[in-house]
Motif scaffolding. Structure first.
Motif, PDB file in Angstrom:
ATOM      1  N   LEU A 204      55.425 -17.726 -12.441  1.00 28.76           N
ATOM      2  CA  LEU A 204      53.986 -17.933 -12.494  1.00 28.76           C
ATOM      3  C   LEU A 204      53.676 -19.382 -12.132  1.00 28.76           C
ATOM      4  O   LEU A 204      54.304 -20.307 -12.653  1.00 28.76           O
ATOM      5  CB  LEU A 204      53.463 -17.615 -13.899  1.00 28.76           C
ATOM      6  CG  LEU A 204      51.948 -17.551 -14.083  1.00 28.76           C
ATOM      7  CD1 LEU A 204      51.349 -16.457 -13.209  1.00 28.76           C
ATOM      8  CD2 LEU A 204      51.608 -17.306 -15.546  1.00 28.76           C
ATOM      9  N   VAL A 205      52.709 -19.579 -11.244  1.00 26.27           N
ATOM     10  CA  VAL A 205      52.308 -20.914 -10.794  1.00 26.27           C
ATOM     11  C   VAL A 205      50.847 -21.135 -11.196  1.00 26.27           C
ATOM     12  O   VAL A 205      49.954 -20.449 -10.680  1.00 26.27           O
ATOM     13  CB  VAL A 205      52.457 -21.052  -9.271  1.00 26.27           C
ATOM     14  CG1 VAL A 205      51.992 -22.443  -8.815  1.00 26.27           C
ATOM     15  CG2 VAL A 205      53.895 -20.801  -8.847  1.00 26.27           C
ATOM     16  N   PRO A 206      50.567 -22.064 -12.131  1.00 26.27           N
ATOM     17  CA  PRO A 206      49.171 -22.317 -12.532  1.00 26.27           C
ATOM     18  C   PRO A 206      48.359 -22.864 -11.362  1.00 26.27           C
ATOM     19  O   PRO A 206      48.731 -23.872 -10.749  1.00 26.27           O
ATOM     20  CB  PRO A 206      49.303 -23.349 -13.651  1.00 26.27           C
ATOM     21  CG  PRO A 206      50.731 -23.260 -14.113  1.00 26.27           C
ATOM     22  CD  PRO A 206      51.522 -22.878 -12.903  1.00 26.27           C
ATOM     23  N   ALA A 207      47.246 -22.218 -11.054  1.00 27.72           N
ATOM     24  CA  ALA A 207      46.440 -22.619  -9.904  1.00 27.72           C
ATOM     25  C   ALA A 207      45.806 -23.990 -10.084  1.00 27.72           C
ATOM     26  O   ALA A 207      45.480 -24.660  -9.100  1.00 27.72           O
ATOM     27  CB  ALA A 207      45.359 -21.571  -9.649  1.00 27.72           C
ATOM     28  N   ASP A 208      45.619 -24.420 -11.347  1.00 30.13           N
ATOM     29  CA  ASP A 208      44.958 -25.704 -11.587  1.00 30.13           C
ATOM     30  C   ASP A 208      45.934 -26.875 -11.621  1.00 30.13           C
ATOM     31  O   ASP A 208      45.526 -28.006 -11.895  1.00 30.13           O
ATOM     32  CB  ASP A 208      44.158 -25.654 -12.891  1.00 30.13           C
ATOM     33  CG  ASP A 208      45.023 -25.290 -14.091  1.00 30.13           C
ATOM     34  OD1 ASP A 208      46.192 -24.916 -13.892  1.00 30.13           O
ATOM     35  OD2 ASP A 208      44.519 -25.366 -15.234  1.00 30.13           O
ATOM     36  N   LYS A 209      47.226 -26.623 -11.363  1.00 35.92           N
ATOM     37  CA  LYS A 209      48.215 -27.695 -11.328  1.00 35.92           C
ATOM     38  C   LYS A 209      48.709 -27.853  -9.894  1.00 35.92           C
ATOM     39  O   LYS A 209      49.594 -27.130  -9.429  1.00 35.92           O
ATOM     40  CB  LYS A 209      49.379 -27.389 -12.271  1.00 35.92           C
ATOM     41  CG  LYS A 209      48.956 -27.337 -13.744  1.00 35.92           C
ATOM     42  CD  LYS A 209      50.139 -27.129 -14.674  1.00 35.92           C
ATOM     43  CE  LYS A 209      49.693 -27.137 -16.137  1.00 35.92           C
ATOM     44  NZ  LYS A 209      50.828 -26.935 -17.076  1.00 35.92           N
TER      45      LYS A 209
ATOM     46  N   CYS B  64      59.470 -14.582  -5.821  1.00 39.18           N
ATOM     47  CA  CYS B  64      58.055 -14.213  -5.787  1.00 39.18           C
ATOM     48  C   CYS B  64      57.289 -15.174  -6.687  1.00 39.18           C
ATOM     49  O   CYS B  64      57.605 -15.311  -7.874  1.00 39.18           O
ATOM     50  CB  CYS B  64      57.877 -12.772  -6.263  1.00 39.18           C
ATOM     51  SG  CYS B  64      56.160 -12.212  -6.284  1.00 39.18           S
ATOM     52  N   LEU B  65      56.271 -15.841  -6.136  1.00 42.26           N
ATOM     53  CA  LEU B  65      55.492 -16.839  -6.860  1.00 42.26           C
ATOM     54  C   LEU B  65      54.060 -16.342  -7.014  1.00 42.26           C
ATOM     55  O   LEU B  65      53.390 -16.039  -6.025  1.00 42.26           O
ATOM     56  CB  LEU B  65      55.519 -18.175  -6.109  1.00 42.26           C
ATOM     57  CG  LEU B  65      56.922 -18.721  -5.808  1.00 42.26           C
ATOM     58  CD1 LEU B  65      56.825 -19.999  -4.977  1.00 42.26           C
ATOM     59  CD2 LEU B  65      57.693 -18.973  -7.097  1.00 42.26           C
ATOM     60  N   LEU B  66      53.589 -16.235  -8.250  1.00 41.50           N
ATOM     61  CA  LEU B  66      52.265 -15.714  -8.566  1.00 41.50           C
ATOM     62  C   LEU B  66      51.344 -16.869  -8.928  1.00 41.50           C
ATOM     63  O   LEU B  66      51.496 -17.483  -9.989  1.00 41.50           O
ATOM     64  CB  LEU B  66      52.342 -14.729  -9.729  1.00 41.50           C
ATOM     65  CG  LEU B  66      53.367 -13.601  -9.598  1.00 41.50           C
ATOM     66  CD1 LEU B  66      53.456 -12.815 -10.898  1.00 41.50           C
ATOM     67  CD2 LEU B  66      53.019 -12.683  -8.434  1.00 41.50           C
ATOM     68  N   VAL B  67      50.403 -17.189  -8.062  1.00 40.56           N
ATOM     69  CA  VAL B  67      49.473 -18.289  -8.296  1.00 40.56           C
ATOM     70  C   VAL B  67      48.229 -17.720  -8.969  1.00 40.56           C
ATOM     71  O   VAL B  67      47.561 -16.827  -8.432  1.00 40.56           O
ATOM     72  CB  VAL B  67      49.096 -18.988  -6.980  1.00 40.56           C
ATOM     73  CG1 VAL B  67      48.136 -20.150  -7.252  1.00 40.56           C
ATOM     74  CG2 VAL B  67      50.350 -19.478  -6.262  1.00 40.56           C
ATOM     75  N   SER B  68      47.910 -18.224 -10.165  1.00 43.77           N
ATOM     76  CA  SER B  68      46.816 -17.641 -10.937  1.00 43.77           C
ATOM     77  C   SER B  68      46.116 -18.693 -11.777  1.00 43.77           C
ATOM     78  O   SER B  68      46.747 -19.611 -12.289  1.00 43.77           O
ATOM     79  CB  SER B  68      47.355 -16.535 -11.858  1.00 43.77           C
ATOM     80  OG  SER B  68      46.383 -16.141 -12.813  1.00 43.77           O
ATOM     81  N   GLY B  69      44.808 -18.502 -11.937  1.00 44.74           N
ATOM     82  CA  GLY B  69      44.028 -19.357 -12.823  1.00 44.74           C
ATOM     83  C   GLY B  69      43.534 -18.617 -14.048  1.00 44.74           C
ATOM     84  O   GLY B  69      42.633 -19.085 -14.742  1.00 44.74           O
TER      85      GLY B  69
END
Length: 752
Positions: A490-495, A646-651
């Motif tokens: 999981l990749v935080p969209a705000d970082k 697989c990288l999931l970019v989410s806010g």
């Protein structure tokens, strides 16, 4: 059915607009409630605990209380911003205690109505949670019941008694509050006929220790204690399971009576030759499922089977072997795919697997006279993009029987398509097709064709249908040996540093010879809705401020990545539903060759894409996709010998349902575990109809994950009852209830 029960049955179907006075018609319609029966089965979604009567002087913040007091003050205030209104009131009890009340409104009419009710000096019961505002105790939006001018000690005592009982809270709407729904239901129950027809037969109620219908309705809506509504819910949960099982049992009996032509295996036929020539060994799961399908195809009953298998488990090979058994028996098989890309991929896979068996032509004797070729598989592709001459040729081959296997998209469902003798229908990614669409092919055979539906990640409605027993189930629970691992993060969209690291990680994969997919929910900034091929299946996203920002789109993302330092010098392609078939094919060929190692795409790549070199995927705004969809997308990488990432970019906020979906995807690659999680998060959907989101469906209290044992038990009871009374002539109350419950859903149930 007795005379009293007949009267009760007529009362249940009475329109609400005639049965309930005092308005609410618009609100009832909004909630989908049309009859008395609809309203009585609009069960409370929860119950508030009222608590004992408490003197105002001893109240403490945080307590849930019910107080007996009179209105001492009530004033209406407008906010300075002009947005909204507030009623500030004060109530006092007989012991001198006082507490503030606060009510907030968007519009003037409801505020004025509430102010008129809060007559100074009028006594009543007030229920809510005590809070503190500016040093004073307060009840914000308390529930309350005011006594009339002619209230007596007896009526007040009765009101106090009622206030000490659990308070039902209903799913409501803007024009119909929960308390109004409860008042309407109370009025109905107080005027109900002496006897209501009970759909659960008496001997079953006795065996299961269940309440009767009339008693259960009062207990669920007017409970005297928590034990009352617990017992009532148990009864209605059983009723839902039992009546649904009766409906499905009737359909199964009708389907079995309809009959089908057996398609037994042919010794030394195409299937045997295919198995001998396979360049790999079937898994034990593929062999077991193949035996199950072979046995089902050989019976005189139409096969209705769901093949569940995770991404990469080999469902296509299993379906092809079933098709070959039918072709050996002299009939045709059709494979229905939801997209042209998937249909084309199936065609390529099938022709590669068949090898020489797909070669047509004539052999010749030594003297040159023609000799018919040994049995072979004549495969055709039918899609919407075929030009007119090729389309006519395929249609002619299907009608004449020259083609015995066709792979196609929705084009197979159009009126001109006719078959010489269709014996098997295979529906891939079955949740992409409506029940009417699947039914079209099932009516094209001279006798009912066998049906095999396949899914990689069962959606909730599919799981519900299989648990209810409408489909037999075959499970591919084993993956071929040597399948590489795919890790998910999981990749935080705000970082921004995390997001930049994701692009560097993509570059690392490409430097090792990999390929990458970047997935966006939209094509361009002018796209009004996300291009979601599973729109009917995907849960509505959580409404959060973080998700009010513009969604990532293919066109802008491709331009942004082309300028990103981590991806400098790399060609970036695009792939989406607005492109022509030729442009899509060119993009995929460039990706496979490596001349374009990165493709920015929508969910058009979700199924049917097989690029063994693809090892990286980044899903932007991943919280906007359904769990099944994300699992399918992830299945597009790691299909060769190299592992994938697989990288999931989410806010999405950590406590949101969307975040729970993503956490489940990170935790496992097991499609069946993900399906169970999906079911927990989104419910089963309308089992008898076409809805798949579980909003206002047939299941109100029953939950497949929680009540599986009950479902299995009621199936056995339903099978026994239908075997003894197929037309329900001896169970009129049950039959009438089924007619009300099914209404226009029965047609869908027959086709589902």
């Amino acid at each position: 059915m007795s005379f009293e029960e007949q009267a009760g049955a007529l009362w249940l179907v009475r329109p609400l607009k005639r049965a309930v006075s005092g308005g609410g018609g618009k609100g009832f319609a909004t909630l989908g409630l049309k009859t008395v029966d609809d309203l009585l089965r609009h069960y409370p979604r929860r119950y508030d605990e009222p608590g004992a009567l408490t003197p105002l002087a001893v109240l403490k913040p945080g307590e849930h209380v019910t107080v007996l007091a009179r209105v001492a003050e009530a004033r209406l205030h407008r906010f300075q911003s002009g947005q909204g209104l507030r009623i500030a009131a004060v109530i006092a009890d007989h012991e001198g205690g006082r507490i503030d009340l606060a009510f907030f409104f968007k519009n003037l009419p409801p505020a004025e109505y509430a102010l008129k009710r809060l007559v100074i000096g009028r006594e009543g019961l007030f229920t809510g949670i005590v809070s503190e505002y500016r040093g004073r105790l307060q009840l914000t939006h308390p529930a309350y019941q005011l006594f009339g001018d002619e209230a007596t000690d007896d009526t007040i005592d009765e009101a106090i008694l009622q206030a000490g009982r659990p308070i039902p809270i209903y799913r409501a709407c803007q024009s119909l509050a929960s308390w109004k729904i409860h008042a309407a239901i109370r009025t109905l129950l107080d005027t109900a006929p002496t006897s209501l027809p009970d759909p659960i037969p008496q001997h079953i109620r006795d065996h299961e220790h269940l309440m009767g219908l009339a008693e259960a309705l009062r207990a669920v809506h007017l409970p005297e204690a928590p034990e009352s509504w617990h017992r009532a819910r148990k009864r209605f949960r059983f009723e839902e399971a039992f009546t649904l099982q009766i409906a499905l049992a009737r359909r199964r009996a009708a389907a079995a009576a309809q009959g089908a032509t057996p398609r037994p295996p042919t010794p030394d036929g195409l299937l045997a030759r295919f198995d001998e020539a396979l360049p790999f060994t079937l898994t034990s799961a593929q062999r077991r499922v193949g035996d199950e399908l072979s046995e089902a195809l050989a019976t005189p009953r139409p096969m209705r089977r769901l093949l569940q298998g995770d991404v990469g488990s080999g469902k296509t090979v299993v379906a092809l072997r079933a098709a070959l058994q039918c072709i050996d028996a002299g009939v045709q098989a059709a494979i229905l795919a939801p997209t042209e890309i998937l249909a084309t991929q199936h065609l390529a896979t099938i022709t590669t697997l068949l090898g020489p068996l797909a070669q047509e032509g004539l052999f010749a004797h030594d003297d040159g006279t023609p000799l018919p070729a040994p049995p072979s598989v004549s495969v055709r592709l039918l899609t919407g993009s075929l030009n007119a001459p090729n389309r006519r040729r395929v249609l002619d081959d299907l009608a004449s029987g020259a083609a015995n296997l066709v792979v196609g998209t929705h084009a197979l469902l159009s009126d001109p398509v006719e078959f010489a003798d269709l014996g098997l229908v295979v529906v891939d990614e079955q949740h992409r097709f409506g029940v009417e669409q699947r039914d079209v092919l099932r009516t094209r055979g001279t006798t009912p064709p066998h049906l095999l539906v396949m899914t990689a990640t069962p959606i909730p409605r599919t799981i519900a249908m299989t648990v209810f027993g409408d489909l037999e189930v075959s499970v591919l629970d084993e993956l071929p040996a040597g399948r590489p691992d795919v890790t998910t993060h999981l990749v935080p969209a705000d970082k921004q540093t995390w997001v930049d690291r994701a692009w560097h990680r993509v570059r690392e994969e490409i430097n090792r010879g990999g390929r990458a997919f970047i997935v966006c929910p939209r094509i361009a900034t002018d796209t009004q809705e996300a291009e979601t091929l599973l729109a009917e299946e995907t849960e509505p996203p959580d409404a959060t401020p973080a998700q009010q920002r513009p969604l990532a789109n293919v066109e802008d993302t491709a331009r942004t990545l082309a300028a990103h330092p981590a991806l400098a010098g790399l060609e970036i392609g695009t792939l989406h539903g607005r492109m022509s078939s030729e442009d899509k094919d060119r993009t995929m060929a460039a990706l496979a060759s490596g001349s374009v190692p990165i493709v920015v795409a929508t969910v058009v790549i979700e199924v049917g894409i097989d690029v063994p070199a693809a090892t990286a995927m980044v899903v932007l705004d991943a919280d906007r996709f359904g769990l099944a969809q994300l699992h399918q997308l992830r299945g597009r990488i790691g299909r060769g010998s190299a592992p994938g990432v697989c990288l999931l970019v989410s806010g999405a906020p950590e406590d949101s349902v969307a975040a729970q979906r993503l956490a489940a995807l990170v935790a496992t690659r097991d499609g069946f575990r993900l399906a169970e999680k999906d079911l927990e998060l989104r419910r089963e959907g309308d089992v008898l109809g076409t809805s798949q989101t579980g909003t206002i469906g047939a299941l109100k209290l029953l939950r497949v994950t929680r009540d599986a044992d009950l479902i299995v038990r009621t199936r056995a009871l339903a099978e026994t009852l239908i075997a003894e009374d197929p037309t329900l002539s001896r169970h009129r109350s049950l039959s009438a209830h089924l007619d009300r419950m099914l209404a226009d859903r029965e047609e869908f149930l027959e086709r589902a």
